[in-house]
Design a protein around this motif. Sequence first.
Motif, PDB file in Angstrom:
ATOM      1  N   MET A   1       0.816  -1.191   0.000  1.00  0.00           N
ATOM      2  CA  MET A   1       0.000   0.000   0.000  1.00  0.00           C
ATOM      3  C   MET A   1       0.866   1.263   0.000  1.00  0.00           C
ATOM      4  O   MET A   1       0.515   2.241  -0.646  1.00  0.00           O
ATOM      5  CB  MET A   1      -0.905  -0.021   1.220  1.00  0.00           C
ATOM      6  N   LEU A   5       0.764   4.705  -2.406  1.00  0.00           N
ATOM      7  CA  LEU A   5       0.700   6.069  -1.880  1.00  0.00           C
ATOM      8  C   LEU A   5       1.858   6.907  -2.406  1.00  0.00           C
ATOM      9  O   LEU A   5       1.703   8.109  -2.644  1.00  0.00           O
ATOM     10  CB  LEU A   5       0.709   6.051  -0.349  1.00  0.00           C
ATOM     11  N   ALA A  46     -12.200   8.084  -6.862  1.00  0.00           N
ATOM     12  CA  ALA A  46     -11.959   7.346  -5.612  1.00  0.00           C
ATOM     13  C   ALA A  46     -13.116   6.398  -5.269  1.00  0.00           C
ATOM     14  O   ALA A  46     -12.879   5.222  -4.967  1.00  0.00           O
ATOM     15  CB  ALA A  46     -11.664   8.308  -4.472  1.00  0.00           C
ATOM     16  N   PHE A  50     -12.910   2.389  -5.247  1.00  0.00           N
ATOM     17  CA  PHE A  50     -13.265   1.565  -4.092  1.00  0.00           C
ATOM     18  C   PHE A  50     -14.219   0.456  -4.497  1.00  0.00           C
ATOM     19  O   PHE A  50     -14.094  -0.687  -4.040  1.00  0.00           O
ATOM     20  CB  PHE A  50     -13.891   2.418  -2.989  1.00  0.00           C
ATOM     21  N   ARG A  53     -11.823  -1.968  -6.665  1.00  0.00           N
ATOM     22  CA  ARG A  53     -10.595  -2.559  -6.108  1.00  0.00           C
ATOM     23  C   ARG A  53     -10.408  -2.313  -4.615  1.00  0.00           C
ATOM     24  O   ARG A  53      -9.322  -2.525  -4.094  1.00  0.00           O
ATOM     25  CB  ARG A  53      -9.373  -1.991  -6.833  1.00  0.00           C
ATOM     26  N   GLY A  54     -11.429  -1.815  -3.916  1.00  0.00           N
ATOM     27  CA  GLY A  54     -11.285  -1.587  -2.480  1.00  0.00           C
ATOM     28  C   GLY A  54     -10.385  -0.396  -2.194  1.00  0.00           C
ATOM     29  O   GLY A  54     -10.339   0.559  -2.950  1.00  0.00           O
ATOM     30  N   ILE A  55      -9.639  -0.468  -1.086  1.00  0.00           N
ATOM     31  CA  ILE A  55      -8.800   0.653  -0.668  1.00  0.00           C
ATOM     32  C   ILE A  55      -7.714   0.951  -1.700  1.00  0.00           C
ATOM     33  O   ILE A  55      -7.329   2.104  -1.902  1.00  0.00           O
ATOM     34  CB  ILE A  55      -8.202   0.425   0.739  1.00  0.00           C
ATOM     35  N   GLU A  56      -7.232  -0.075  -2.380  1.00  0.00           N
ATOM     36  CA  GLU A  56      -6.250   0.140  -3.448  1.00  0.00           C
ATOM     37  C   GLU A  56      -6.845   1.022  -4.544  1.00  0.00           C
ATOM     38  O   GLU A  56      -6.180   1.918  -5.072  1.00  0.00           O
ATOM     39  CB  GLU A  56      -5.815  -1.202  -4.032  1.00  0.00           C
ATOM     40  N   VAL A  58      -9.201   3.257  -4.143  1.00  0.00           N
ATOM     41  CA  VAL A  58      -9.323   4.618  -3.614  1.00  0.00           C
ATOM     42  C   VAL A  58      -8.001   5.354  -3.811  1.00  0.00           C
ATOM     43  O   VAL A  58      -7.970   6.514  -4.229  1.00  0.00           O
ATOM     44  CB  VAL A  58      -9.714   4.611  -2.120  1.00  0.00           C
ATOM     45  N   ILE A  59      -6.906   4.677  -3.519  1.00  0.00           N
ATOM     46  CA  ILE A  59      -5.586   5.297  -3.672  1.00  0.00           C
ATOM     47  C   ILE A  59      -5.326   5.623  -5.139  1.00  0.00           C
ATOM     48  O   ILE A  59      -4.815   6.703  -5.465  1.00  0.00           O
ATOM     49  CB  ILE A  59      -4.487   4.394  -3.085  1.00  0.00           C
ATOM     50  N   TRP A  62      -7.317   8.730  -5.974  1.00  0.00           N
ATOM     51  CA  TRP A  62      -6.641   9.914  -5.427  1.00  0.00           C
ATOM     52  C   TRP A  62      -5.437  10.281  -6.302  1.00  0.00           C
ATOM     53  O   TRP A  62      -5.206  11.452  -6.601  1.00  0.00           O
ATOM     54  CB  TRP A  62      -6.228   9.622  -3.984  1.00  0.00           C
TER      55      TRP A  62
END
Length: 110
Positions: A1, A5, A46, A50, A53-56, A58-59, A62
Motif C-alpha cells: 500500500m 501512496l 476514488a 473503491f 478494487r477496495g482501498i487500493e 481509492v488510492i 486519489w
Amino acid sequence: MIKLLGCGLWFTLLQRTSEASRLAMGHSRVMAAANATNFLVTIIAAPLGFYWRGIEGVIWGWTLGNFAAVIVLDMSLTRYGIAAARQDLTKSAYLAALCAAGFALQHFSH
C-alpha cells in the motif's frame, strides 16, 4: 500500500512545484482550476476505485486526481514557454528507473 501512496505523492510533488511557478508569475486562478480539477477527478475516481478494487482503488483514484491537476498546471505553463511537462516526464522517468533498480536489487538479493 505504501508503494501506491508513493505514486500519488509523486504527482502531489509535481503539482506543488508547478503551483509555485504559477504563483511566482502571479497567476493564482490556474492554481484554483488545478485544485478544482483534482477535487472533481478524485471525488469521482476514488469511489469508483473503491467499488472495483477496495482501498487500493481509492488510492488510485486519489492518484488520478493529483495527476489531472499536474496536467492542468503543466498545460498552463506551456502557454508561457515553460517546459514543465517535459521536466516532469524526465524526472518521472528517473524515478521509475530508480524504483525498477530497487525492485531488481530486492528480487536478486533473496
